[in-house]
Design an enzyme around this catalytic site. Structure first.
Site, PDB file in Angstrom:
ATOM      1  N   GLU A 115      -4.712   2.714   3.306  1.00 56.01           N
ATOM      2  CA  GLU A 115      -4.196   1.859   2.228  1.00 56.01           C
ATOM      3  C   GLU A 115      -4.895   2.165   0.890  1.00 56.01           C
ATOM      4  O   GLU A 115      -4.253   2.173  -0.158  1.00 56.01           O
ATOM      5  CB  GLU A 115      -4.358   0.374   2.578  1.00 56.01           C
ATOM      6  CG  GLU A 115      -3.362  -0.129   3.621  1.00 56.01           C
ATOM      7  CD  GLU A 115      -1.942  -0.307   3.088  1.00 56.01           C
ATOM      8  OE1 GLU A 115      -1.726  -0.183   1.860  1.00 56.01           O
ATOM      9  OE2 GLU A 115      -1.035  -0.559   3.892  1.00 56.01           O
ATOM     10  N   GLU A 169      -3.407   5.366  -0.376  1.00 54.80           N
ATOM     11  CA  GLU A 169      -2.024   5.185  -0.835  1.00 54.80           C
ATOM     12  C   GLU A 169      -1.957   4.454  -2.178  1.00 54.80           C
ATOM     13  O   GLU A 169      -1.202   4.824  -3.053  1.00 54.80           O
ATOM     14  CB  GLU A 169      -1.212   4.385   0.196  1.00 54.80           C
ATOM     15  CG  GLU A 169      -0.782   5.200   1.416  1.00 54.80           C
ATOM     16  CD  GLU A 169      -0.015   4.382   2.435  1.00 54.80           C
ATOM     17  OE1 GLU A 169       0.227   4.908   3.536  1.00 54.80           O
ATOM     18  OE2 GLU A 169       0.332   3.215   2.152  1.00 54.80           O
ATOM     19  N   GLU A 170      -2.745   3.393  -2.303  1.00 51.90           N
ATOM     20  CA  GLU A 170      -2.625   2.561  -3.508  1.00 51.90           C
ATOM     21  C   GLU A 170      -3.365   3.134  -4.705  1.00 51.90           C
ATOM     22  O   GLU A 170      -2.966   2.909  -5.849  1.00 51.90           O
ATOM     23  CB  GLU A 170      -3.124   1.132  -3.219  1.00 51.90           C
ATOM     24  CG  GLU A 170      -2.236   0.400  -2.217  1.00 51.90           C
ATOM     25  CD  GLU A 170      -2.513  -1.096  -2.170  1.00 51.90           C
ATOM     26  OE1 GLU A 170      -3.430  -1.583  -2.856  1.00 51.90           O
ATOM     27  OE2 GLU A 170      -1.774  -1.785  -1.427  1.00 51.90           O
TER      28      GLU A 170
END
Lengths: 290, 290
Positions: free
Chosen positions: B175, B178-179
């Site tokens: 995460e 990805e972010e």
């Protein structure tokens, strides 16, 4: 904001099946009752006792047409099991399954062309194991009547599955009481294990909870428990099954090292959200004293 | 042990509907293919591309009759979504829903008179929040485009939902990448929160993971993230939303107290079961040194 969708009456180019049921060629089809959610979607909860397919399908078609015009994103359709006959027509209109409980099936339909951002289905079961030790360094253990442990004659901690909506620490106290009759209070979580593909592709989180005994006389449950006793922790640890399973061995070593004063696990701290929702946050309280 | 159930042919007093389809008045109905499970039950996986109701129903009735005679306990029926037309007849034979995924519905039928001991459906979603701090005591934070946090302009840790079968520590690393584009390595779990009734009556476990940054140049994701930055941790903590939410406040205090040398949270330790199954067990390693 979209206009409220509940109880709107809507003219629609209905199917021939529906027209047969209607009294005039220009009659209207009432869309299904829907409530908006916070994410630009709507939810239909089919509370009616009964609904025939030839009433339901034109209402569903009318609703989808209306939702599409309104820019609705996700549509949630909750069908109680008494409406099992409506599952097939709902799927035919483009819905897929999302999740199910004993008494209902939830279907979803993502209307826009953009990628589906619907929330995931629940992915984990939650189990607990209870480490309960008395002042003689004897640990509360049980033998199960069935299952892999029962067949091997392993003496194990009381274990169980958390009920829907039950807190981890509460589940641990309940399972110990049910299996052995011993009253306890929760101290802390010593460890947890995440295992995948445990059942139908789902995962499991298993929390080892340290509990302090408040009573000592064992009164075992008969249906699932063959025997229960207080056993010297060294004897518990020496069992080949415990020594052969890395996770159990770590947990046994952690438990064996516990003294009453330590707090190296995660305590349960009741916490309130800004909206007033209660939950428990688990952490090592020593971290706040750094 | 029960005899193998697969491919048995069985004479059965079939319904009139089925008799119409059969060539002779004494013909046989083939029960559904079933495999035994470890708990005295059977599982039917309806892999056929298509099956008409008037073929399925007599075969199901024949199967149930046979299972009852054989003392089978729980029956699992997995119906792919292409067999949505078989949901209603299955429910009519006494099955209830157990769980569903996008492409199938699992139904169960507990045959004996004794209480149902079928395993529970998954009850929890698993979320992660990532605490990533650089050597200047700046923490990696994002602003979301939508949702409650986005609307309030809160700067928050990167968060997300663990995919089915994904380890908690892996989900946290994924995460963050990805972010924000930042590479990290997992250090430990600092805290977790259990919240009930988050979605359709389900519960959520949210794990706060401490990660060590391995890169520092932010390259934010455009679809969900409005902005990302390294922010002094005091500035993060001072946000009214963090101060107003008890769980977030505790977590912020825990994070603020972290030094590189501490290990007061739960590390992820790879563990093998006796059968060779891999999993991760999370605990405070200091507990092994007591």
């Amino acid at each position: 904001m979209q206009p409220p969708l509940r109880n709107l009456i809507f003219r629609h180019n209905v199917s021939s099946l529906a027209i047969k049921k209607m009294s005039s060629p220009t009659s209207t089809v009432e869309p299904l009752n829907a409530v908006e959610d916070r994410y630009g979607g709507v939810r239909v909860d089919l509370v009616e006792e009964h609904m025939d397919c030839d009433v339901y399908v034109p209402r569903l078609k009318a609703s989808i047409s209306q939702w599409r015009q309104q820019g609705v994103k996700g549509v949630w359709m909750k069908l109680p099991i008494r409406h099992a006959h409506l599952v097939e027509p709902t799927v035919k209109e483009g819905f897929r399954y999302h999740h199910a409980e004993s008494d209902y099936l939830m279907l979803v339909y993502w209307i826009p062309e953009t990628p589906d951002t619907l929330p995931a289905n629940a992915s984990h079961t939650v189990g607990i194991g209870a480490f309960v030790m008395n002042n003689n360094r004897e640990v509360l253990v049980v033998q199960e009547k069935s299952g892999a442990f029962g067949a091997k004659g392993v003496w194990k901690f009381p274990t169980g599955v958390a009920n829907q909506g039950e807190d981890i620490w509460t589940a641990a106290i309940r399972e110990v009481k049910e299996e052995t009759g011993i009253d306890t209070e929760f101290v802390e979580i010593l460890a947890f294990r995440q295992t995948h593909k445990t059942f139908c592709g789902k995962s499991d989180l298993f929390f080892v909870c340290m509990l302090r005994p408040l009573s000592f006389e064992i009164n075992k449950q008969d249906s699932e428990i063959k025997a229960a006793q207080w056993m010297p922790i060294e004897e518990y640890m020496a069992q080949p099954y415990i020594q052969g399973h890395e996770s159990f061995k770590y947990v046994a070593e952690i438990c064996s090292g516990q003294s009453k004063s330590s707090c190296s696990g995660f305590c349960a701290v009741p916490t309130l959200s800004t909206s007033g929702k209660k939950s428990y946050t688990y952490f090592n309280k020593l971290q706040l004293q750094n």
